[in-house]
Design an enzyme around this catalytic site. Structure first.
Site, PDB file in Angstrom:
ATOM      1  N   LEU A  18       0.815  -1.210   0.000  1.00 23.11           N
ATOM      2  CA  LEU A  18       0.000   0.000   0.000  1.00 23.11           C
ATOM      3  C   LEU A  18       0.849   1.260   0.000  1.00 23.11           C
ATOM      4  CD1 LEU A  18      -2.772  -1.020   2.580  1.00 23.11           C
ATOM      5  CD2 LEU A  18      -2.994  -0.881   0.094  1.00 23.11           C
ATOM      6  N   LYS A  41       1.195  -2.816   8.928  1.00 24.82           N
ATOM      7  CA  LYS A  41       2.368  -1.941   8.950  1.00 24.82           C
ATOM      8  C   LYS A  41       3.538  -2.712   9.528  1.00 24.82           C
ATOM      9  CE  LYS A  41       3.818   2.666  10.435  1.00 24.82           C
ATOM     10  NZ  LYS A  41       3.372   3.924  11.081  1.00 24.82           N
ATOM     11  N   ASP A 137       1.664  14.687  12.721  1.00 24.48           N
ATOM     12  CA  ASP A 137       2.026  14.515  11.315  1.00 24.48           C
ATOM     13  C   ASP A 137       0.771  14.547  10.437  1.00 24.48           C
ATOM     14  OD1 ASP A 137       3.714  14.229   9.164  1.00 24.48           O
ATOM     15  OD2 ASP A 137       3.849  12.050   9.307  1.00 24.48           O
TER      16      ASP A 137
END
Length: 656
Positions: A18, A41, A137
């Site tokens: 991804l 992840k 972020d």
């Protein structure tokens, strides 16, 4: 090393990549036991044995796993202490990030799409901040777009990978955030708090509207210097179709001093939404209304600390912009102050009147002057007192007969969104952008209690008919029920995925209707705290809901410029009252249930005959958005509040 399709990590079968970054990659993978795809992840191998990196990753996982919000990507599982690789499994969002939308519109997204994305992100961020977590972020790449068969799409915030808890005082040990969206304080030794995320969200909105970041340069040093010193570029240089008010919204969000920014992400999102409102164009009456000489009310006393809105704004230093939340809406940025104690005769808007409706006597409006925008009005049960709340943070009480101001109740630290009397008239409840609901003794005008909304603005408060329960709704998305006697929370009614704009109890008190920003219109059983039904919306925000006095009809006003009527027994729609000149911000039934009033963003109030589902009249006189309408208990007067800094009391046709 990037994993290939078919490889297995902690039982997950990799199906594709991804995205990848400096610390690892995110894959779409199949769960080892459940038939579903997840986003996996995985940190690079070189970091798995690094104690510092492992500690940072475990902190990220712990922070992310505790966040449960409809606009935050859910974390399912994470690696254990003995795992050779560091991984985190999350809900897979198939729509991709906001970059997919920008690729299709490289010069900027339509304003309504960009603002909707920011509103979703704002709800997620304010929730995270309430849990003492900063994102640090915020950027388009961390906003994922999920297709929604009912509402089109919604945005979800992901990647709290460099998040720190709010009580972490470290500022600039290292700046890991993407420089293009990082707040100025990130590059100094100043403390960093939730307002850094507001700044990043402002940079993100600028990017969504223009297709580029606000501060560009040849390298990191130039970008950092621009964040520290340069004002944001003018939006209209890139997008001439945007209203000038949007520049002020961006300027406030990107203020160099955190104290000059919006108090919350949702306040910023609401300001951006409000700035899109186009100034109304009023039709020229074809003929003057019959001249009527109204009786001038007694002069209204102006509070010793009250100044006209224009004067107070001019006295502000130019380097300290005021937030443009729901507050500073908007229409060119100027709010009109009307002289206290005046009364005017209004012209009937003949351009909108139905030809088969005989022209009633032009209604007379007595004007109560405020210091700033008015967002809520409410009559006491005996009709003698009117309560108002708005941008000046004050709750004001007025004598309806003399038009004199009889009370000023200070306590809210931000604008007041909602005011409502208890059924016995002894208590006034008020909700504001300061995330609190305050209870006041009407006779003494003293605060008797305060209820915390936990996070985000309070948009609506309403008493049950017996006065025992207070319902509150707002940015938190959950509807909260409170015991008025003990001030204790009774229950959270969960299910809305966006801010709750309006609520209404049925006359019997058994049913609560709620309308939300995400086009959801819901009925709840207050006895067992369960959903009774979801009523289909127009695909746009539901701003206001109201029951008729007999409980048989329910009205909803929305952003589609219409009022929908529902039969509460069958839950079927029985009519659409269309023809409003703007989004309908407030609806109210007359006490006899025969007439409905609808306040609109085009500054007008329309009256409708419910039995015939036909238009009766247009009340024109406000020159900005009408946020609130309320009938007096005897039905003879309609009170309306607007961002033009006035409350108007209309003596309705056919009343003595």
């Amino acid at each position: 090393m990037v994993l290939r399709a078919g490889e297995v990590v902690a039982g997950f079968v990799i199906e594709g990549v991804l995205g990848a970054g400096g610390m690892g990659a995110v894959y779409v993978a199949r769960h080892p036991r459940l038939e579903r795809r997840v986003a996996l992840k995985v940190l690079h191998d070189s970091l798995a044995g690094d104690r510092r990196a492992r500690a940072a990753f475990e902190r990220e996982a712990a922070l992310a796993a505790r966040l449960e919000h409809p606009n935050i990507v859910t974390v399912y599982d994470r690696s254990g202490p003995e795992d050779p690789m560091l991984w985190l499994s999350m809900r897979h969002i198939p729509g991709g990030d906001v970059g997919v939308l920008l690729n299709a519109a490289p010069s900027g997204l339509p304003a309504e799409v960009a603002v909707a994305v920011i509103a979703d992100a704002a709800a997620a961020l304010d929730y995270a901040h309430s849990q003492d977590v900063l994102h640090r972020d915020v950027k388009p790449a961390n906003l994922l777009i999920e297709p929604d068969p009912r509402h089109g799409q919604r945005a979800l915030l992901t990647d709290f990978g460099i998040a720190r808890t709010l009580d972490d005082t470290v500022t600039l040990a290292e700046v890991a955030a993407t420089l293009a969206y990082a707040a100025p304080e990130r590059f100094t030794r100043r403390p960093v708090d939730h307002r850094a995320d507001i700044y990043s969200l402002g940079c993100t909105l600028y990017h969504l509207l223009t297709g580029t970041v606000p501060f560009r340069g040849g390298g990191a040093v130039e970008v950092i210097a621009a964040h520290l010193n340069d004002p944001p570029p003018n939006l209209r240089l890139s997008r001439s179709d945007l209203p000038t008010a949007m520049d002020a919204v961006i300027a406030t969000a990107l203020a160099k001093d955190p104290a000059d920014r919006y108090p919350s992400c949702l306040a910023f999102a609401e300001a951006a939404r409000s700035a899109r409102i186009t100034p109304p164009r009023f039709p020229t009456p074809k003929r003057p209304a019959p001249a009527i000489a109204p009786v001038a009310p007694a002069p209204t006393r102006v509070h010793e600390n009250a100044f006209p809105a224009q004067v107070s704004r001019q006295s502000e230093p130019p380097h300290s912009p005021r937030p443009i939340t729901r507050r500073r809406l908007l229409i060119g940025g100027a709010l009109c102050t009307v002289a206290a104690g005046t009364a005017i005769t209004l012209l009937r808007d003949t351009d909108h009147a139905d030809p088969d409706v005989s022209a009633p006597t032009a209604p007379v409006a007595d004007v109560l002057a405020h210091d700033d925008a008015v967002f809520s009005v409410a009559f006491s049960p005996d009709g003698r007192t009117l309560a108002t709340g708005g941008l000046d943070k004050m709750v004001r009480l007025w004598d309806v007969g003399t038009h004199q101001r009889i009370g000023n109740m200070a306590g809210h630290t931000d604008l007041v969104n909602s005011v409502v009397f208890s059924p016995d008239g002894r208590t006034l409840a008020t909700g504001g952008f300061d995330s609190t609901v305050r209870l006041w003794d009407v006779q003494t005008q003293r605060q008797t209690g305060e209820l915390s909304a936990d996070t985000g603005a309070v948009h609506s408060v309403v008493f049950s008919p017996d006065g025992r329960i207070l319902a509150t709704g707002g940015a938190h998305t959950a509807v909260r029920l409170w015991d008025v006697g003990t001030h204790q929370k009774i229950a959270d009614l969960r299910g809305h995925i966006s801010p709750v704009n309006s609520m209404a109890f049925s006359p019997g008190g058994r049913t609560l209707a709620t309308g939300s920003q995400a086009a959801m219109f819901r009925l709840w059983d207050v006895g067992n705290f369960e959903v009774i039904a979801d009523l289909p919306g127009n695909g746009v925000a539901v701003y206001s809901v109201a029951f008729s006095s007999d409980g048989r009809t329910l009205a909803s006003g929305d952003g589609y410029k219409s009022v929908r009527l529902w039969d509460t027994g069958s839950r079927q729609k029985i009519g659409d009252l269309s023809g409003n000149g703007g989004a309908v911000r407030s609806v109210a039934f007359s006490p006899d249930g025969r007439t409905l009033a609808a306040g609109s963003e085009d500054a007008s109030i329309r009256l409708w005959d419910i039995a015939g589902l036909r238009h009766i009249d247009v009340l024109s006189g406000h020159n900005s958005v009408v946020w609130s309408v309320a009938f007096s208990p005897d039905g003879r007067i309609l009170a309306t509040g607007s961002t033009d800094s006035t409350v108007r009391l209309w003596k309705l046709p056919g009343t003595a």
